[in-house]
Design a protein around this motif. Sequence first.
Motif, PDB file in Angstrom:
ATOM      1  N   UNK A 184       0.839  -1.206   0.000  1.00 20.28           N
ATOM      2  CA  UNK A 184       0.000   0.000   0.000  1.00 20.28           C
ATOM      3  C   UNK A 184       0.872   1.254   0.000  1.00 20.28           C
ATOM      4  N   UNK A 185       1.935   1.222   0.800  1.00 17.30           N
ATOM      5  CA  UNK A 185       2.824   2.381   0.895  1.00 17.30           C
ATOM      6  C   UNK A 185       3.534   2.662  -0.420  1.00 17.30           C
ATOM      7  N   UNK A 186       3.641   1.646  -1.268  1.00 15.37           N
ATOM      8  CA  UNK A 186       4.329   1.824  -2.546  1.00 15.37           C
ATOM      9  C   UNK A 186       3.363   1.849  -3.712  1.00 15.37           C
ATOM     10  N   UNK A 187       2.112   2.192  -3.446  1.00 20.19           N
ATOM     11  CA  UNK A 187       1.214   2.508  -4.552  1.00 20.19           C
ATOM     12  C   UNK A 187       0.064   1.545  -4.802  1.00 20.19           C
ATOM     13  N   UNK A 188       0.012   0.382  -4.121  1.00 20.98           N
ATOM     14  CA  UNK A 188      -1.122  -0.527  -4.333  1.00 20.98           C
ATOM     15  C   UNK A 188      -2.330   0.068  -3.626  1.00 20.98           C
ATOM     16  N   UNK A 189      -3.108   0.863  -4.368  1.00 16.41           N
ATOM     17  CA  UNK A 189      -4.093   1.689  -3.675  1.00 16.41           C
ATOM     18  C   UNK A 189      -5.336   0.922  -3.239  1.00 16.41           C
ATOM     19  N   UNK A 190      -5.330  -0.383  -3.438  1.00 15.49           N
ATOM     20  CA  UNK A 190      -6.475  -1.199  -3.021  1.00 15.49           C
ATOM     21  C   UNK A 190      -6.737  -1.053  -1.513  1.00 15.49           C
ATOM     22  N   UNK A 191      -5.720  -0.728  -0.727  1.00 10.19           N
ATOM     23  CA  UNK A 191      -5.906  -0.446   0.708  1.00 10.19           C
ATOM     24  C   UNK A 191      -5.125   0.806   1.106  1.00 10.19           C
ATOM     25  N   UNK A 192      -5.722   1.602   1.968  1.00  8.18           N
ATOM     26  CA  UNK A 192      -5.047   2.771   2.514  1.00  8.18           C
ATOM     27  C   UNK A 192      -4.035   2.281   3.548  1.00  8.18           C
ATOM     28  N   UNK A 193      -2.790   2.737   3.463  1.00  9.26           N
ATOM     29  CA  UNK A 193      -1.746   2.231   4.380  1.00  9.26           C
ATOM     30  C   UNK A 193      -2.163   2.301   5.839  1.00  9.26           C
ATOM     31  N   UNK A 194      -2.746   3.433   6.208  1.00 10.38           N
ATOM     32  CA  UNK A 194      -3.043   3.620   7.635  1.00 10.38           C
ATOM     33  C   UNK A 194      -4.125   2.667   8.126  1.00 10.38           C
TER      34      UNK A 194
ATOM     35  N   UNK B 174       4.350  -3.778  -6.457  1.00  7.05           N
ATOM     36  CA  UNK B 174       3.560  -2.543  -6.352  1.00  7.05           C
ATOM     37  C   UNK B 174       4.170  -1.503  -7.272  1.00  7.05           C
ATOM     38  N   UNK B 175       3.337  -0.621  -7.783  1.00  8.44           N
ATOM     39  CA  UNK B 175       3.883   0.471  -8.588  1.00  8.44           C
ATOM     40  C   UNK B 175       3.182   1.764  -8.220  1.00  8.44           C
ATOM     41  N   UNK B 176       3.860   2.864  -8.432  1.00  8.98           N
ATOM     42  CA  UNK B 176       3.310   4.167  -8.087  1.00  8.98           C
ATOM     43  C   UNK B 176       3.763   5.182  -9.126  1.00  8.98           C
ATOM     44  N   UNK B 177       2.811   5.678  -9.906  1.00  6.70           N
ATOM     45  CA  UNK B 177       3.173   6.660 -10.935  1.00  6.70           C
ATOM     46  C   UNK B 177       2.919   8.077 -10.430  1.00  6.70           C
ATOM     47  N   UNK B 178       2.431   8.179  -9.227  1.00  9.41           N
ATOM     48  CA  UNK B 178       2.030   9.471  -8.682  1.00  9.41           C
ATOM     49  C   UNK B 178       3.192  10.123  -7.925  1.00  9.41           C
ATOM     50  N   UNK B 179       4.401  10.038  -8.491  1.00  9.68           N
ATOM     51  CA  UNK B 179       5.563  10.581  -7.778  1.00  9.68           C
ATOM     52  C   UNK B 179       6.336  11.584  -8.638  1.00  9.68           C
ATOM     53  N   UNK B 180       6.971  12.500  -7.979  1.00 14.37           N
ATOM     54  CA  UNK B 180       7.793  13.502  -8.646  1.00 14.37           C
ATOM     55  C   UNK B 180       9.157  13.490  -7.984  1.00 14.37           C
ATOM     56  N   UNK B 181      10.220  13.581  -8.808  1.00 16.04           N
ATOM     57  CA  UNK B 181      11.560  13.660  -8.219  1.00 16.04           C
ATOM     58  C   UNK B 181      12.014  15.118  -8.199  1.00 16.04           C
TER      59      UNK B 181
ATOM     60  N   UNK C 137      15.645  21.056  -9.653  1.00 15.44           N
ATOM     61  CA  UNK C 137      15.130  20.441 -10.880  1.00 15.44           C
ATOM     62  C   UNK C 137      13.977  19.502 -10.527  1.00 15.44           C
ATOM     63  N   UNK C 138      12.861  19.667 -11.232  1.00 20.71           N
ATOM     64  CA  UNK C 138      11.690  18.830 -10.972  1.00 20.71           C
ATOM     65  C   UNK C 138      11.499  17.862 -12.139  1.00 20.71           C
ATOM     66  N   UNK C 139      11.367  16.576 -11.838  1.00 21.98           N
ATOM     67  CA  UNK C 139      11.168  15.585 -12.889  1.00 21.98           C
ATOM     68  C   UNK C 139       9.909  14.773 -12.584  1.00 21.98           C
ATOM     69  N   UNK C 140       8.885  14.961 -13.431  1.00 17.50           N
ATOM     70  CA  UNK C 140       7.635  14.222 -13.195  1.00 17.50           C
ATOM     71  C   UNK C 140       7.567  12.948 -14.018  1.00 17.50           C
ATOM     72  N   UNK C 141       8.565  12.727 -14.844  1.00 17.66           N
ATOM     73  CA  UNK C 141       8.552  11.527 -15.677  1.00 17.66           C
ATOM     74  C   UNK C 141       9.168  10.330 -14.947  1.00 17.66           C
ATOM     75  N   UNK C 142       8.810  10.145 -13.686  1.00 10.32           N
ATOM     76  CA  UNK C 142       9.376   9.015 -12.928  1.00 10.32           C
ATOM     77  C   UNK C 142       8.254   8.202 -12.276  1.00 10.32           C
ATOM     78  N   UNK C 143       8.592   7.014 -11.844  1.00 15.80           N
ATOM     79  CA  UNK C 143       7.633   6.149 -11.154  1.00 15.80           C
ATOM     80  C   UNK C 143       8.413   5.174 -10.290  1.00 15.80           C
ATOM     81  N   UNK C 144       7.729   4.614  -9.299  1.00 16.06           N
ATOM     82  CA  UNK C 144       8.380   3.629  -8.434  1.00 16.06           C
ATOM     83  C   UNK C 144       7.799   2.247  -8.703  1.00 16.06           C
TER      84      UNK C 144
END
Length: 407
Positions: free
Chosen positions: A205-215, A258-265, A336-343
């Motif tokens: 969940x912490x790394x993007x599997x949004x099926x469950x909220x981490x907390x 898990x994957x997370x595309x909602x990240x910015x470096x 420098x902001x890079x939005x073309x990244x994912x985890x």
Amino acid sequence: MIVVQKYGGSSVATTEKIAAVAKRVAERAKEACVVVVVSAMGDTTDELISMARQLSSMPEDREMDKLLATGEQASSALLAMAMHDLGIRAVSLTGGQAGIITERTAGRARILKIDVKRLREELNKQNVVVVAGFQGITENASWADITTLGRGGSDTTAVALAAALKADSCEIFTDVDGVYTADPRIEADARKLDTISYEEMLEMAGQGARVMHSRAVELGELYDVDILVANSTKDVPGTVIKKEDDEMEVRNPVRGIAHDTDVTRITVAGVPDQPGIASRLFATLAHSNINVDVIVQNVGTEGLADVSFTVQDADLEKAKKAIGPVTSEIEAREVVVDQNVAKVSIVGSGIRSNPGYAEKMFTAFAAAEINILSITTSEIRITCLIARNQVKNAVRALHRAFELEKA
Ligand code: ADP
Ligand code: ASP
Ligand code: MG
């Protein structure tokens, strides 16, 4: 018997779907006292956020919370009405009315305590209690403000209520059959898991599997609540999130990707390579309540180094604003902001005790010609930052490499 059920946004997206949920709840209410937590209908929360942004470049936290909480208030009232039409006694409550007291932190407030008096009274009156998810209220009665728990937070409302009521069952209903080895919308061969441990689910969940909220998972572990994740429209077995089975030293190898595309470096380039710089940078981010992940500091040359880290896309503007004064004070060369990244991450409790997972992950990426930008690990997880347009390939490559399609 007390049952807490939660229905997510896509499961209550239309009035027809709300009517269908009402029928399911009615069935359950024949045999148990039911508390139902609902999310806002469909994309309501996104639409409210977009309206706020059209009117204000950085909407005030307090107003944002008040706005977003309306989504769940609408769906909960509508579900209660649908229940009435079926001849079922039901009452809808806001988070505050349900006794959910939170800290004041806007946007992702944590629950401090739950006063279950009203809930118990309504249950005693044979009511199905429909609670608006994702929200609470601050403590001070005369100055109480509405707060929200963070995106996906209705799961947390449900698990918190299950813990506070010592419920016999906590059931999270969504638009997939349970927790899979990878997002089933990306990996067609993803396999539904019968069970997953809190620890593993927390990392997923912490790394993007949004099926469950981490907390929600965190609370489940803390209060020993088994959490069932299942499909809101089908009667098929779901996944139970619970304590890891006690098999001494036998551990799951990799359980999921898990994957997370909602990240910015964000890279702060050319900062003085001396003690105290990182602490100043990250202290200001922490004060602004911004979660930071995948931190890398390059080896300095000529006394200067580059510090980079990732934040959630939604926090980008706040993060830039927060680090602005520090970066000019320390005379950083540029930001420098890079939005073309994912985890992309592999998660499994076996990672802890077996060397070789990292090598296998990197080899799979190499074979798929995926370049790794940076790497972070926990005891049971390895995460790589990669280019965003390679995410699907990366998930599939890892799913195959770790043979997750096989039972
Ligand atoms: P809800 O509105 O019910 O809260 P969410 O959209 O928050 O539903 O979460 C369900 C979605 O999570 C699924 O539609 C699926 O695409 C996504 N998802 C990501 N990773 C996984 C996974 N490992 N297992 C199941 N679903 C996943
Ligand atoms: N409606 C909120 C969101 O979209 C909370 C939730 O659905 O759990 O994030
Ligand atoms: Mg959700």
